[in-house]
Design a protein around this motif. Sequence first.
Motif, PDB file in Angstrom:
ATOM      1  N   GLU A 188       0.823  -1.212   0.000  1.00  0.00           N
ATOM      2  CA  GLU A 188       0.000   0.000   0.000  1.00  0.00           C
ATOM      3  C   GLU A 188       0.856   1.260   0.000  1.00  0.00           C
ATOM      4  O   GLU A 188       0.539   2.242  -0.677  1.00  0.00           O
ATOM      5  N   LEU A 189       1.937   1.293   0.769  1.00  0.00           N
ATOM      6  CA  LEU A 189       2.806   2.462   0.792  1.00  0.00           C
ATOM      7  C   LEU A 189       3.455   2.705  -0.558  1.00  0.00           C
ATOM      8  O   LEU A 189       3.599   3.841  -1.011  1.00  0.00           O
ATOM      9  N   GLN A 190       3.881   1.637  -1.242  1.00  0.00           N
ATOM     10  CA  GLN A 190       4.489   1.784  -2.565  1.00  0.00           C
ATOM     11  C   GLN A 190       3.483   2.356  -3.560  1.00  0.00           C
ATOM     12  O   GLN A 190       3.805   3.206  -4.392  1.00  0.00           O
ATOM     13  N   GLY A 191       2.245   1.897  -3.468  1.00  0.00           N
ATOM     14  CA  GLY A 191       1.206   2.424  -4.369  1.00  0.00           C
ATOM     15  C   GLY A 191       0.919   3.901  -4.104  1.00  0.00           C
ATOM     16  O   GLY A 191       0.760   4.691  -5.036  1.00  0.00           O
ATOM     17  N   SER A 192       0.854   4.266  -2.837  1.00  0.00           N
ATOM     18  CA  SER A 192       0.620   5.669  -2.501  1.00  0.00           C
ATOM     19  C   SER A 192       1.754   6.555  -2.984  1.00  0.00           C
ATOM     20  O   SER A 192       1.538   7.659  -3.505  1.00  0.00           O
ATOM     21  N   LYS A 193       2.985   6.077  -2.863  1.00  0.00           N
ATOM     22  CA  LYS A 193       4.139   6.858  -3.298  1.00  0.00           C
ATOM     23  C   LYS A 193       4.089   7.115  -4.790  1.00  0.00           C
ATOM     24  O   LYS A 193       4.330   8.234  -5.270  1.00  0.00           O
ATOM     25  N   LYS A 194       3.754   6.090  -5.561  1.00  0.00           N
ATOM     26  CA  LYS A 194       3.698   6.244  -7.015  1.00  0.00           C
ATOM     27  C   LYS A 194       2.636   7.267  -7.413  1.00  0.00           C
ATOM     28  O   LYS A 194       2.860   8.124  -8.277  1.00  0.00           O
ATOM     29  N   GLY A 195       1.474   7.185  -6.769  1.00  0.00           N
ATOM     30  CA  GLY A 195       0.407   8.144  -7.083  1.00  0.00           C
ATOM     31  C   GLY A 195       0.798   9.574  -6.739  1.00  0.00           C
ATOM     32  O   GLY A 195       0.508  10.510  -7.491  1.00  0.00           O
ATOM     33  N   LEU A 196       1.472   9.764  -5.621  1.00  0.00           N
ATOM     34  CA  LEU A 196       1.899  11.093  -5.222  1.00  0.00           C
ATOM     35  C   LEU A 196       2.953  11.649  -6.168  1.00  0.00           C
ATOM     36  O   LEU A 196       2.962  12.842  -6.476  1.00  0.00           O
ATOM     37  N   GLU A 197       3.863  10.785  -6.635  1.00  0.00           N
ATOM     38  CA  GLU A 197       4.881  11.248  -7.580  1.00  0.00           C
ATOM     39  C   GLU A 197       4.243  11.736  -8.870  1.00  0.00           C
ATOM     40  O   GLU A 197       4.622  12.779  -9.433  1.00  0.00           O
ATOM     41  N   GLU A 198       3.248  10.990  -9.381  1.00  0.00           N
ATOM     42  CA  GLU A 198       2.553  11.406 -10.604  1.00  0.00           C
ATOM     43  C   GLU A 198       1.819  12.734 -10.377  1.00  0.00           C
ATOM     44  O   GLU A 198       1.805  13.610 -11.243  1.00  0.00           O
TER      45      GLU A 198
END
Length: 726
Positions: A382-392
């Motif tokens: 879940e943390l990895q997914g949140s990080k990717k979304g925030l970067e975009e």
Amino acid sequence: MSCAHLLLLMSLALPMRTGAAVEIQRPRGVPLSKRQFYEENKPFTCLDGSRTIPFDRVNDDYCDCKDGSDEPGTAACPNGSFHCTNAGFRPAFIPSSRINDGICDCCDTTDEYNSGATCQNTCRELGRKERESLQIMAEITKEGFMLKQQLIHEAKRGQEDKQGKLTELQGSKKGLEEKVEALRTVKETAEDPEKEAKERHLKAWEEQKEVIRMEKDKARMAAAFLELDDDADGYVSVAELQSHLELDPDSDGSLTETETQGLLGGADKVDTSTFESVWSGIKDKYLSEGQSDPPAPVETPQEEETRDFVSDHDSDHYPEDYAGEEEDVEDDEEDDDHEEEEEEEKVPPTVPTPEKREDDEVSMPPYDAETQSLIDGQVLTELQGSKKGLEEKVEALRTVKETSEDPEKEAKERQPFHFLGRVMFFCGHELQSHLELDPDSDGSLTETETQGLLGGADKVDTSTFESVWSGIKDKYLSEGQSDPPAPVETPQEEETREFVSDHDSDHYPEDYAGEEEDVEDDEEDGDHEEEEEEEKVPPTVQTPEKREDDEVSMPPYDAETQSLIDAAQKARDDFDEAERALREVDDQMKNLEKEIGFDFGPSAEFAYLYSQCYELSTSEYIYRLCPFNRVSQKPKFGGSETNLGLWGQWVGPEDNLYSVMKYDHGLGCWQGPNRSTTVKLTCGKETVVTSTSEPSRCEYLMEFTTPAVCQEPPSLDEVLHGHTEL
């Protein structure tokens, strides 16, 4: 003392100086003027004609006549009178009851002929003293009359000078009026193209500002869309918008699903194109998540217990995640509020929290290794997914930011100018409180002077105010600024101010009608007014709430527009200068006409009193007389001045009209009339107030000596010719 009285006294004193007096036989107590009614060989007829009696009944100590005329030398008649000859002094009459009463009433002792009283004849000594006093008075009258002749001569010359000055000013006024009208035409001709050019410039600037504002609004809208699109699916849904409670339409503290759908135009979610119409309805209330945070939610005891439980549980089973726990505890003690929020964010949202019951006295056992491994893997995913979304999301917002900054930067580079502010209309009375802008530095900013600063107009709009600003900016002080230091006055300046003040007050007494109330109000409210003056917003600029799009300044005028503005400003300056000169001439003419029209006496002998003031100090008050202006009274040891009357008119008797002045319409007495003052003028070599009194309530009497009332004294030949019968 009047000249007629002086003449009488000198005539009576003349026999003493020319030779011995001749006694004419007549009954005791009869004056020389009535001797013909008392002839010894004829019956006596009472002076009232009531009866006739033998002459031997005159002075027989029995009252036969009702008017007492038969007993002029005795005390028989209660209404009789006795004539004192008083040779060497003034004759006099005394009541007949004082005859032979043992008290000497006549200086020649004739009233005590049969009382046995020891009296001395003092008439010659009294006559000598009176003659000395009369001589002094005669000298004063003579000198005062000579001074009066000088005053008449000076008044005549001054009147001629004033009349000549008035004629000269009338000629100057005509030329100035023609000049003002010519310059008014030049000014109006120059202001028309100036106004058109400034309106074009302002219109172009407003259009450009609108373009910049729209571009910024689009950028803000795009940023808001990306911020609201939490799942980055290209849509803003009801759930995503529902967290923004500042958009609540009915302000009841909650944003329901129905209200949110209403904000989205009835849809469950909107894309970018549809969001534009939604944005127009929410942009004024919308708060970016980077702006002021909403208040932290209030935690219930159950939530606190749950957090404690999770924290303890995590610390037991994830020691590697809390390696620096001891240091964190120290940081918590220093920054409690911030660290508590960070601790809340550290709690993994996916960790299941077993419900703690009241009977759970023993802590729940740790998860087994397989369960713990699954939990750790789920959290990491879940943390990895949140990080990717925030970067975009960050990259998308960076692009929007750079896109919106380009046109803004270009506009700023093209238009580097400071815009003065937005004002719909700016009226002259709003500028009148700024005395630092006074053109002639006389301490007052008149309505005409204010119109001059505004280019001759009663009010100006924003565009016209820019040309006004160029003329006042060097002097203008914002009311929030500190006042400039007061100029140091030289003694000559102080004397000039005092003279002008008295001069003005002389010419305009009506300005002082209510000054006492004003002084009292100023003393009571002085401190409050000073505080209000500091807090006042400058009336010349209406400052609207600054918006985000008000960051670009209006550009400077192009060369052609600036040239038109400079030409119009020069025309305004020339017009203002000519108009100010015309006003000064008008004021001088009014003052001269008023002074020439005053009644200064038959030969203008009182003209020298105009514009002068004279004071008399008593134990309690200082009285101030300003002839032809006002009379006032001021406490000697502090306090406000009281108006005792304004100049009214001459009120002397018909044969001596210019001997009494009347000042009325002074400050009203409490439950009484307005104060008034009567000023009696007497002959003297000096001009001075000699005494004041208040014979009746709120009615004052003042004695004032001046050579202007001295009359020509009689000559010795006239005295001898008029009294040879003695």
